[in-house]
Design a protein around this motif. Sequence first.
Motif, PDB file in Angstrom:
ATOM      1  N   ASP A   1       8.033  -4.523  89.489  1.00 57.81           N
ATOM      2  CA  ASP A   1       8.819  -4.947  88.459  1.00 57.81           C
ATOM      3  C   ASP A   1       9.909  -3.986  88.185  1.00 57.81           C
ATOM      4  OD1 ASP A   1       7.121  -7.071  87.580  1.00 57.81           O
ATOM      5  OD2 ASP A   1       5.573  -5.368  86.417  1.00 57.81           O
ATOM      6  N   MET A   2      10.501  -3.486  89.423  1.00 57.29           N
ATOM      7  CA  MET A   2      11.799  -2.692  89.276  1.00 57.29           C
ATOM      8  C   MET A   2      13.058  -3.332  89.727  1.00 57.29           C
ATOM      9  SD  MET A   2      11.042   0.176  87.962  1.00 57.29           S
ATOM     10  CE  MET A   2      12.721   1.175  88.363  1.00 57.29           C
ATOM     11  N   LYS A   3      13.163  -4.731  89.595  1.00 55.43           N
ATOM     12  CA  LYS A   3      14.203  -5.490  90.325  1.00 55.43           C
ATOM     13  C   LYS A   3      15.266  -5.621  89.352  1.00 55.43           C
ATOM     14  CE  LYS A   3      12.270 -10.044  89.024  1.00 55.43           C
ATOM     15  NZ  LYS A   3      10.968  -9.482  88.411  1.00 55.43           N
ATOM     16  N   ASP A   4      15.175  -5.418  88.044  1.00 53.51           N
ATOM     17  CA  ASP A   4      16.220  -5.231  86.825  1.00 53.51           C
ATOM     18  C   ASP A   4      16.549  -4.062  86.743  1.00 53.51           C
ATOM     19  OD1 ASP A   4      15.800  -8.329  86.951  1.00 53.51           O
ATOM     20  OD2 ASP A   4      14.096  -8.011  85.438  1.00 53.51           O
ATOM     21  N   ALA A   5      16.067  -2.787  87.186  1.00 51.99           N
ATOM     22  CA  ALA A   5      16.567  -1.507  87.006  1.00 51.99           C
ATOM     23  C   ALA A   5      18.108  -1.347  87.600  1.00 51.99           C
ATOM     24  CB  ALA A   5      15.711  -0.450  87.483  1.00 51.99           C
ATOM     25  N   GLU A   6      19.091  -1.058  86.829  1.00 50.57           N
ATOM     26  CA  GLU A   6      20.227  -1.005  87.225  1.00 50.57           C
ATOM     27  C   GLU A   6      20.556   0.245  88.192  1.00 50.57           C
ATOM     28  OE1 GLU A   6      24.819  -0.907  85.520  1.00 50.57           O
ATOM     29  OE2 GLU A   6      23.348  -1.440  84.155  1.00 50.57           O
ATOM     30  N   GLY A   7      21.157   0.184  89.379  1.00 49.97           N
ATOM     31  CA  GLY A   7      21.344   0.964  90.129  1.00 49.97           C
ATOM     32  C   GLY A   7      20.167   1.831  91.041  1.00 49.97           C
TER      33      GLY A   7
END
Length: 372
Positions: A124-130
């Motif tokens: 669930d880290m695919k939306d973490a920017e950068g």
Amino acid sequence: MTLDPAQIGAAIQPLNRARSMPAGFYTDPAIFAAERAQVFLKHWFFLCRAEELPDPGDYRAFDSPGGPIVLIRGNDGQLRCFANYCRHRGSILLEGSGNVGGRITCPYHAWSYLNDGRLYGCPDMKDAEGFDKVENGLVALDLDAWEGFVFARFTKDGPSLRDHLGDFPDRMASHDLGKMRCTWRMTLEVDCNWKLILENAMETYHTGIVHKNTVGAQQSRTPATVGDWICIQVISGRSIATLTDEVPPFDPIPGLDAEARQGTYFTVVLPTVQFAVAQDCLWWLKTLPVSANRTVLEVGGCFPESRLLQPDFAHRAAPYYDRWERVAREDVGILEKQQRALSSALYRPGPLSWRDDMVQAMGVWVLDRLGI
């Protein structure tokens, strides 16, 4: 820091007029904090023997003055040491020792790392920017080994391990320490400063009193050293690693040089570990400084690999283990009393004996690193 400059000045005088260190050197939390910053986090410290982690995925977790760390062998056969926390929100990853196979999985949110430290899975880290998986692998310590003895440090600055050791490898060359194998360890929690343990281990002044019913009185000489280590040699024509007057259970190591045959080297590889190197074995006192008045002490023992092949090895080794544990416990008993006495409001440093030369040397080494 609250050390009296006059007392420090007296402690670093020539030995025949020197006095012991002020009490705060062993009791002041500010001194301990300075040691953490200037000594523990900047110098090499001993972890274990490399053969204790023989297979890919083998690991051992350690506490250290810089926080929890873990030593692990990768699939490529290489040992690596990492800060033992998950890069997500800081959970401890591994405890104790064992084998994780090819992957370390965080017990909190299931981030996972390959056994070479690279980040593998991060749910669930695919939306973490950068977010960059490459930049979020485990944080490595500097790691090196000499003759199977594994050391780490928290910085890459400063001398290499080989330079730190100076002429220690040359002095110990005839013992063939690369062929040693660790067969025994024990841990004691000690209510005293870490320096007291190592100072005690570097003088024979106390042995006829504290150890009168075990090792008894001893005499030593002080070989010159180059590098960040100090040494005394307890003179004995046979190993003193057991407590009887009988012939030691194991033969001397073949090929010992003339000086090595004269006795046991009691060394401190500064700052935090003693290696005692006898004619037939080696044992260590590894200190983990926890606070100004608390230390975790690990005592470990090694024999040449060929001795382990003897069918009665366990029977022969038992007297060595007995000696190492009994003498360590005797030392702990007196050192905890010494720590308590140092809290006296009336404590004043006393004069040193010529037999305290390496006690003074160790204290001066620490003072130099603290800039005092």
